[in-house]
Motif scaffolding. Structure first.
Motif, PDB file in Angstrom:
ATOM      1  N   MET A   1       8.586  10.562  -5.791  1.00 37.32           N
ATOM      2  CA  MET A   1       9.673  11.252  -4.973  1.00 37.32           C
ATOM      3  C   MET A   1       8.391  12.208  -4.612  1.00 37.32           C
ATOM      4  N   SER A   2       9.240  12.768  -3.361  1.00 38.05           N
ATOM      5  CA  SER A   2       7.959  13.731  -2.821  1.00 38.05           C
ATOM      6  C   SER A   2       8.950  14.688  -2.144  1.00 38.05           C
ATOM      7  N   VAL A   3       7.854  16.037  -2.047  1.00 38.00           N
ATOM      8  CA  VAL A   3       8.497  17.146  -2.129  1.00 38.00           C
ATOM      9  C   VAL A   3       7.427  17.800  -1.072  1.00 38.00           C
ATOM     10  N   ARG A   4       7.424  18.155   0.485  1.00 39.91           N
ATOM     11  CA  ARG A   4       6.804  18.502   1.461  1.00 39.91           C
ATOM     12  C   ARG A   4       7.046  20.191   1.488  1.00 39.91           C
ATOM     13  N   VAL A   5       6.862  21.668   1.704  1.00 42.65           N
ATOM     14  CA  VAL A   5       7.035  22.438   2.750  1.00 42.65           C
ATOM     15  C   VAL A   5       5.871  22.640   3.261  1.00 42.65           C
ATOM     16  N   GLN A   6       6.161  22.542   5.119  1.00 44.52           N
ATOM     17  CA  GLN A   6       4.959  22.690   6.017  1.00 44.52           C
ATOM     18  C   GLN A   6       5.619  23.311   6.915  1.00 44.52           C
ATOM     19  N   SER A   7       4.620  24.165   8.177  1.00 35.75           N
ATOM     20  CA  SER A   7       4.607  24.764   9.075  1.00 35.75           C
ATOM     21  C   SER A   7       5.178  23.519  10.457  1.00 35.75           C
ATOM     22  N   GLN A   8       4.559  22.698  10.084  1.00 37.03           N
ATOM     23  CA  GLN A   8       4.344  21.211  11.416  1.00 37.03           C
ATOM     24  C   GLN A   8       5.554  20.904  11.591  1.00 37.03           C
ATOM     25  N   ARG A   9       5.982  20.503  12.543  1.00 36.58           N
ATOM     26  CA  ARG A   9       6.913  19.408  12.636  1.00 36.58           C
ATOM     27  C   ARG A   9       6.766  17.541  12.623  1.00 36.58           C
ATOM     28  N   PHE A  10       7.943  17.519  11.771  1.00 38.55           N
ATOM     29  CA  PHE A  10       7.567  16.077  11.565  1.00 38.55           C
ATOM     30  C   PHE A  10       8.626  15.507  12.062  1.00 38.55           C
ATOM     31  N   ASP A  11       8.010  14.087  12.373  1.00 38.79           N
ATOM     32  CA  ASP A  11       9.340  12.624  13.015  1.00 38.79           C
ATOM     33  C   ASP A  11       9.392  11.887  11.735  1.00 38.79           C
ATOM     34  N   ALA A  12      11.701  12.586  11.986  1.00 39.73           N
ATOM     35  CA  ALA A  12      12.156  11.462  11.055  1.00 39.73           C
ATOM     36  C   ALA A  12      12.152  10.582  11.095  1.00 39.73           C
ATOM     37  N   GLY A  13      12.207   9.767  12.424  1.00 40.61           N
ATOM     38  CA  GLY A  13      12.412   8.313  12.017  1.00 40.61           C
ATOM     39  C   GLY A  13      11.156   7.579  11.586  1.00 40.61           C
ATOM     40  N   ALA A  14       9.738   7.994  11.549  1.00 41.97           N
ATOM     41  CA  ALA A  14       8.505   8.116  10.928  1.00 41.97           C
ATOM     42  C   ALA A  14       8.466   8.059   9.732  1.00 41.97           C
ATOM     43  N   GLU A  15       9.129   9.465   8.972  1.00 39.01           N
ATOM     44  CA  GLU A  15       9.273   9.941   7.834  1.00 39.01           C
ATOM     45  C   GLU A  15      10.137   8.564   7.232  1.00 39.01           C
ATOM     46  N   LEU A  16      11.107   8.604   7.467  1.00 36.34           N
ATOM     47  CA  LEU A  16      12.184   7.876   7.218  1.00 36.34           C
ATOM     48  C   LEU A  16      11.793   6.126   7.250  1.00 36.34           C
ATOM     49  N   ASN A  17      11.187   5.442   8.276  1.00 43.00           N
ATOM     50  CA  ASN A  17      10.599   4.605   7.605  1.00 43.00           C
ATOM     51  C   ASN A  17       9.292   4.432   6.583  1.00 43.00           C
ATOM     52  N   ALA A  18       8.585   5.629   6.884  1.00 39.86           N
ATOM     53  CA  ALA A  18       7.699   6.098   5.954  1.00 39.86           C
ATOM     54  C   ALA A  18       8.115   5.851   4.085  1.00 39.86           C
ATOM     55  N   PHE A  19       9.869   6.093   3.691  1.00 35.37           N
ATOM     56  CA  PHE A  19      10.145   6.945   3.027  1.00 35.37           C
ATOM     57  C   PHE A  19      10.523   4.994   2.055  1.00 35.37           C
ATOM     58  N   SER A  20      10.719   4.756   3.326  1.00 36.35           N
ATOM     59  CA  SER A  20      12.153   3.113   3.356  1.00 36.35           C
ATOM     60  C   SER A  20      10.497   1.391   3.154  1.00 36.35           C
ATOM     61  N   ALA A  21       9.668   2.059   3.014  1.00 35.81           N
ATOM     62  CA  ALA A  21       8.718   0.921   2.670  1.00 35.81           C
ATOM     63  C   ALA A  21       8.607   0.512   0.942  1.00 35.81           C
ATOM     64  N   GLY A  22       8.391  -0.862   1.416  1.00 41.50           N
ATOM     65  CA  GLY A  22       8.658  -1.240   0.175  1.00 41.50           C
ATOM     66  C   GLY A  22      10.032  -0.242  -1.076  1.00 41.50           C
ATOM     67  N   LEU A  23      10.830  -0.741  -0.393  1.00 39.83           N
ATOM     68  CA  LEU A  23      11.844   0.062  -1.281  1.00 39.83           C
ATOM     69  C   LEU A  23      12.854  -1.202  -2.268  1.00 39.83           C
ATOM     70  N   GLU A  24      11.813  -2.089  -3.091  1.00 42.77           N
ATOM     71  CA  GLU A  24      12.207  -3.435  -3.311  1.00 42.77           C
ATOM     72  C   GLU A  24      13.991  -3.398  -3.925  1.00 42.77           C
ATOM     73  N   ASN A  25      13.902  -2.256  -5.138  1.00 41.32           N
ATOM     74  CA  ASN A  25      15.579  -2.520  -5.494  1.00 41.32           C
ATOM     75  C   ASN A  25      16.669  -1.534  -5.661  1.00 41.32           C
ATOM     76  N   ALA A  26      16.647  -0.982  -3.595  1.00 40.39           N
ATOM     77  CA  ALA A  26      16.817   0.299  -3.384  1.00 40.39           C
ATOM     78  C   ALA A  26      18.938  -0.850  -2.233  1.00 40.39           C
ATOM     79  N   GLY A  27      19.625  -0.580  -2.318  1.00 38.00           N
ATOM     80  CA  GLY A  27      20.173  -1.036  -2.113  1.00 38.00           C
ATOM     81  C   GLY A  27      20.978  -0.265  -1.091  1.00 38.00           C
ATOM     82  N   ALA A  28      21.046   1.175  -0.655  1.00 37.00           N
ATOM     83  CA  ALA A  28      21.235   1.716  -0.002  1.00 37.00           C
ATOM     84  C   ALA A  28      20.174   3.323   0.448  1.00 37.00           C
ATOM     85  N   VAL A  29      19.897   3.523   1.964  1.00 39.82           N
ATOM     86  CA  VAL A  29      18.568   4.816   2.118  1.00 39.82           C
ATOM     87  C   VAL A  29      19.559   5.536   2.484  1.00 39.82           C
TER      88      VAL A  29
END
Length: 152
Positions: A1-29
């Motif tokens: 579980m991760s919470v970030r409050v930041q001023s910097q712009r983020f790349d939603a695609g890169a964030e989603l790829n990093a979030f999804s990596a290694g989720l072996e038991n998840a059937g839905a993201v």
């Protein structure tokens, strides 16, 4: 579980790829990315978001913990920006992962409704001539109300 409050712009695609990596038991993201928009078409040039560092992260982490007790989540991510944001800039992102899609969708909606109406952020719309603080909206409060005990 991760919470970030930041001023910097983020790349939603890169964030989603990093979030999804290694989720072996998840059937839905499920993910949602909010962007700054001009509600009045031409009346706003930017949005300024303020918060109290530390307090804001703790408040969001507490609601993520609540989501984890309501739904069987494998993972959750909340990113929210602060500072001056131009029209079209990403303002926030929520991602949830679960074994089943219903839990992932509902948890994501729950987190988004909380961020919209209860997270400790103060938003100011900056127009060409002036600026005004954003007031709470009835429809946002109604959306959050559906998650009250006995409603979900």
């Amino acid at each position: 579980m991760s919470v970030r409050v930041q001023s910097q712009r983020f790349d939603a695609g890169a964030e989603l790829n990093a979030f999804s990596a290694g989720l072996e038991n998840a059937g839905a993201v499920v993910s949602f990315t909010g962007v700054v928009r001009d509600r009045d078409a031409g009346g706003m040039v930017a949005m300024e978001i303020e918060h109290y560092p530390g307090m804001t992260e703790r408040a969001i982490a507490a609601i993520v913990d609540e989501a984890r007790t309501r739904w069987d989540l494998a993972a959750a991510l909340v990113i929210h920006r602060h500072g001056r944001l131009e029209i079209g800039a990403p303002i926030m992102m929520v991602a949830t992962a679960s074994r089943h899609r219903v839990a992932a969708f509902e948890a994501a909606e729950f987190l988004m409704d909380y961020l919209k109406s209860r997270a400790p952020f103060w938003k100011k719309e900056i127009g060409p001539q002036d600026a005004a603080w954003v007031e709470a909206r009835d429809e946002d409060e109604a959306a959050l109300g559906r998650w009250s005990p006995g409603q979900d």
